[in-house]
Every structure is written in structure tokens, then in C-alpha cells.
Write a protein that holds these residues in place. Structure first.
Motif, PDB file in Angstrom:
ATOM      1  N   ALA A  33       2.292  -2.530  -0.565  1.00  0.00           N
ATOM      2  CA  ALA A  33       2.872  -1.227  -0.897  1.00  0.00           C
ATOM      3  C   ALA A  33       3.272  -0.539   0.398  1.00  0.00           C
ATOM      4  CB  ALA A  33       1.871  -0.378  -1.667  1.00  0.00           C
ATOM      5  N   ASP A  34       4.395   0.149   0.368  1.00  0.00           N
ATOM      6  CA  ASP A  34       4.881   0.895   1.544  1.00  0.00           C
ATOM      7  C   ASP A  34       5.426   2.225   1.049  1.00  0.00           C
ATOM      8  OD1 ASP A  34       5.599   1.391   4.207  1.00  0.00           O
ATOM      9  OD2 ASP A  34       6.176  -0.707   4.490  1.00  0.00           O
ATOM     10  N   TYR A  35       5.420   3.234   1.931  1.00  0.00           N
ATOM     11  CA  TYR A  35       5.905   4.561   1.539  1.00  0.00           C
ATOM     12  C   TYR A  35       7.378   4.673   1.904  1.00  0.00           C
ATOM     13  CZ  TYR A  35       5.892   9.567   0.653  1.00  0.00           C
ATOM     14  OH  TYR A  35       6.153  10.808   0.145  1.00  0.00           O
ATOM     15  N   LEU A  36       8.211   4.851   0.886  1.00  0.00           N
ATOM     16  CA  LEU A  36       9.656   4.904   1.097  1.00  0.00           C
ATOM     17  C   LEU A  36      10.274   5.784   0.018  1.00  0.00           C
ATOM     18  CD1 LEU A  36      11.996   3.577   2.802  1.00  0.00           C
ATOM     19  CD2 LEU A  36      12.198   1.931   0.941  1.00  0.00           C
ATOM     20  N   GLU A  37      11.281   6.582   0.412  1.00  0.00           N
ATOM     21  CA  GLU A  37      11.953   7.460  -0.537  1.00  0.00           C
ATOM     22  C   GLU A  37      10.959   8.353  -1.291  1.00  0.00           C
ATOM     23  OE1 GLU A  37      15.790   7.484  -1.234  1.00  0.00           O
ATOM     24  OE2 GLU A  37      15.053   7.272   0.805  1.00  0.00           O
ATOM     25  N   ARG A  38       9.942   8.797  -0.579  1.00  0.00           N
ATOM     26  CA  ARG A  38       8.918   9.716  -1.112  1.00  0.00           C
ATOM     27  C   ARG A  38       8.149   9.117  -2.283  1.00  0.00           C
ATOM     28  NH1 ARG A  38      12.328  15.429  -0.987  1.00  0.00           N
ATOM     29  NH2 ARG A  38      12.833  15.370   1.234  1.00  0.00           N
ATOM     30  N   GLN A  39       7.993   7.835  -2.265  1.00  0.00           N
ATOM     31  CA  GLN A  39       7.219   7.169  -3.310  1.00  0.00           C
ATOM     32  C   GLN A  39       6.593   5.903  -2.760  1.00  0.00           C
ATOM     33  OE1 GLN A  39       9.985   5.058  -6.244  1.00  0.00           O
ATOM     34  NE2 GLN A  39      11.402   6.528  -5.325  1.00  0.00           N
ATOM     35  N   ARG A  40       5.644   5.370  -3.518  1.00  0.00           N
ATOM     36  CA  ARG A  40       4.994   4.126  -3.107  1.00  0.00           C
ATOM     37  C   ARG A  40       5.893   2.959  -3.512  1.00  0.00           C
ATOM     38  NH1 ARG A  40      -0.732   4.078  -5.793  1.00  0.00           N
ATOM     39  NH2 ARG A  40       0.599   4.655  -7.564  1.00  0.00           N
ATOM     40  N   SER A  41       6.597   2.448  -2.540  1.00  0.00           N
ATOM     41  CA  SER A  41       7.524   1.343  -2.787  1.00  0.00           C
ATOM     42  C   SER A  41       6.751   0.030  -2.907  1.00  0.00           C
ATOM     43  CB  SER A  41       8.526   1.258  -1.631  1.00  0.00           C
ATOM     44  OG  SER A  41       9.251   0.053  -1.683  1.00  0.00           O
ATOM     45  N   ALA A  42       7.233  -0.845  -3.768  1.00  0.00           N
ATOM     46  CA  ALA A  42       6.674  -2.201  -3.871  1.00  0.00           C
ATOM     47  C   ALA A  42       7.484  -3.121  -2.967  1.00  0.00           C
ATOM     48  CB  ALA A  42       6.735  -2.695  -5.315  1.00  0.00           C
ATOM     49  N   VAL A  43       6.797  -3.925  -2.164  1.00  0.00           N
ATOM     50  CA  VAL A  43       7.473  -4.837  -1.239  1.00  0.00           C
ATOM     51  C   VAL A  43       7.005  -6.257  -1.531  1.00  0.00           C
ATOM     52  CG1 VAL A  43       8.055  -5.333   1.147  1.00  0.00           C
ATOM     53  CG2 VAL A  43       7.389  -3.002   0.496  1.00  0.00           C
ATOM     54  N   VAL A  44       7.940  -7.099  -1.939  1.00  0.00           N
ATOM     55  CA  VAL A  44       7.647  -8.516  -2.181  1.00  0.00           C
ATOM     56  C   VAL A  44       8.067  -9.276  -0.928  1.00  0.00           C
ATOM     57  CG1 VAL A  44       7.992 -10.485  -3.700  1.00  0.00           C
ATOM     58  CG2 VAL A  44       8.120  -8.160  -4.631  1.00  0.00           C
ATOM     59  N   VAL A  45       7.187 -10.136  -0.438  1.00  0.00           N
ATOM     60  CA  VAL A  45       7.401 -10.791   0.851  1.00  0.00           C
ATOM     61  C   VAL A  45       7.657 -12.286   0.650  1.00  0.00           C
ATOM     62  CG1 VAL A  45       6.503 -11.135   3.181  1.00  0.00           C
ATOM     63  CG2 VAL A  45       5.822  -9.107   1.868  1.00  0.00           C
ATOM     64  N   TYR A  46       8.751 -12.749   1.286  1.00  0.00           N
ATOM     65  CA  TYR A  46       9.131 -14.159   1.195  1.00  0.00           C
ATOM     66  C   TYR A  46       9.203 -14.770   2.602  1.00  0.00           C
ATOM     67  CZ  TYR A  46      10.485 -13.335  -3.652  1.00  0.00           C
ATOM     68  OH  TYR A  46      10.478 -13.012  -4.993  1.00  0.00           O
ATOM     69  N   GLN A  47       8.971 -16.084   2.652  1.00  0.00           N
ATOM     70  CA  GLN A  47       9.147 -16.848   3.882  1.00  0.00           C
ATOM     71  C   GLN A  47      10.323 -17.787   3.689  1.00  0.00           C
ATOM     72  OE1 GLN A  47       6.726 -16.640   6.539  1.00  0.00           O
ATOM     73  NE2 GLN A  47       8.107 -17.821   7.843  1.00  0.00           N
TER      74      GLN A  47
END
Length: 262
Positions: A182-196
Motif C-alpha cells: 500500500a502507498d499513499y497517493l492522490e490522498r488515498q491508500r493506493s494499491a501497488v501490485v509489483v512485478y519482476q
């Protein structure tokens, strides 16, 4: 005595440093009270100017002087183009000509200085994404939930983010799911999916849709691809090539389209 990093800290705030320098300055500000206070003061000043400046019509003479000054930059712009530099002059001219019709003369000087040195709303989003991507590359910042199983990663977002994004492992296509955070973006808790993807990390940010998305672009050496899927907005960020980045984007868009039909 002023901290030796204060000028670089101001440049970082204005989005004028590369990704490596941004990471160094962020680490420095975490342990330097002076630079941390400087960043906070700059942000408060930016917010106050945007919020509190009165709007009135600028004198026609001032508007004419600004227009003439922009005209005189034509030669400079042409020279920059020949050397492959930025092409901002004419992109911003329409903004300046229109904006100064509604700015009070008492606030013109402050507004000019602020707008010249401050990023636009789109730039603010791009800066936020670039900074979040750089932070994620620091030790222990990339993943909160480590898994190649979408059935582990997607449910994790339910208690840690404000949105539930498309999640899948595309290892057979060369995009291995390695987790999420989770990351804080656009004044909300953004979901971040991570790929390799090979030696590259791709962060796929998602947040609740709320405004027009910027066009695909490059920021601080990182490519950013934007798209919208129903009520969510996405941005894939990486230093990989455009073809590789857009390959993952297409896979996620196709999966989102299938999910919408079910």
C-alpha cells in the motif's frame, strides 16, 4: 548555519533532480530537521498560494508585457529544439495568456514566481508516482505482502488499501508477480501490485478515479503508462523499455475487460 543540502532540497521539491538524487535527498531529509522543515514550509507555502490568492483582472499593460516576453523566447525555443532540449515554451503560452486575465495585480509577482517554480497538478501526480517508485526501490520498501499467488495478494489489499485492483501472475509472458504493498497517493491508500520483468521492477499503482489522467510519459528516467478501468485509475512505472512496459499494461487491460464481462 544553513544545511549544505538546502539548495538540493529545494530543487527536489521543484522536481528538478533525477531519481538517484531524489532518493538521496529523501534519505537526508529523514535525518535532517532543517531540510525536513524546509520541505514542510515549501509545501505549506505552495498550498497557501493556491488556496488564498485573490483573483482579479491584471492590467492590460502587464498582460501585453508578458505576451511580448513569451514571444521573445521563440528564438530560444528553436535553439533548444536543435539540441534536443525541452519544448515547454509554446505548451505553456496559452496558459499564461489566459491565466493573467484573472490574476489580481497585487498578487501577480508572487503568482508568477510560484507558477514558474511549481509543478502543475499533472506534474504533482507524476512527481508523486516517481517519488513512490524510487522509495520502493530502497531496502525493505518494495513489498508488504510477498507472494506469486494472486489469491494471496489481492485479498491482502482489502484491509490495507482503499481500492481492489486487478491482480494476476503473468510469469509465462515474462511478468512475474512478486507481491504488493500500500502507498499513499492522490490522498488515498493506493494499491501497488509489483512485478519482476527480467532485471526490472514494475510498480502498478491503482487508485479511485477522480480526474483526467496524464498521458504516458517519462519522469526522472522512469516510464509511466496510465489507463482507466471502470472506477479505478492505473499507472505502471518502471525503467524498462516502452515495449516491455506496455506488454504488461495490455495484459492487465485484457484481464480487466474479462473481469468486467463476468
Amino acid at each position: 548555519m544553513k544545511c549544505a543540502e538546502s539548495l538540493r532540497t529545494q530543487a527536489y521539491f521543484d522536481g528538478e533532480v533525477d531519481a538517484m538524487s531524489a532518493a538521496e535527498i529523501e534519505r537526508h531529509a529523514e535525518h535532517c530537521p532543517e531540510c525536513s522543515a524546509l520541505l514542510q514550509d515549501l509545501q505549506q507555502t505552495r498550498t497557501a498560494i493556491r488556496r488564498d490568492l485573490a483573483h482579479d483582472r491584471a492590467p492590460s499593460e502587464l498582460r501585453a508585457r508578458i505576451t511580448r516576453a513569451l514571444d521573445q523566447e521563440t528564438a530560444v525555443k528553436s535553439e533548444r529544439r536543435s539540441f534536443g532540449w525541452g519544448q515547454s515554451t509554446w505548451r505553456t503560452r496559452a496558459f499564461w495568456v489566459g491565466a493573467f486575465g484573472g490574476i489580481g495585480s497585487a498578487a501577480v509577482a508572487a503568482t508568477v514566481a510560484f507558477l514558474l517554480l511549481s509543478p502543475s497538478l499533472d506534474n504533482s501526480m507524476l512527481d508523486g508516482l516517481a517519488a513512490a517508485h524510487v522509495r520502493s526501490l530502497m531496502p525493505s520498501h518494495l513489498i508488504d505482502v510477498a507472494s506469486t499467488d494472486q489469491h494471496t495478494v489481492k485479498p491482502w489489499f482489502a484491509g490495507h488499501a482503499d481500492v481492489s485492483p486487478v491482480v494476476a501472475d503473468f510469469a509465462q509472458a515474462g511478468y512475474r508477480l512478486i507481491g504488493g504493498r500500500a502507498d499513499y497517493l492522490e490522498r488515498q491508500r493506493s494499491a501497488v501490485v509489483v512485478y519482476q520483468h527480467g532485471a526490472h521492477v514494475i510498480n502498478v499503482f491503482s487508485w479511485a478515479a477522480q480526474r483526467t489522467l496524464p498521458k504516458n510519459t517519462t519522469r526522472n528516467g522512469y516510464r509511466m503508462a496510465f489507463w482507466k478501468d471502470r472506477d479505478l485509475e492505473y499507472c505502471a512505472v518502471s525503467d524498462t523499455g516502452w515495449a516491455e512496459l506496455m506488454g504488461l499494461v495490455r495484459l492487465l487491460q485484457e484481464l480487466g475487460a474479462r473481469d468486467a464481462q463476468e
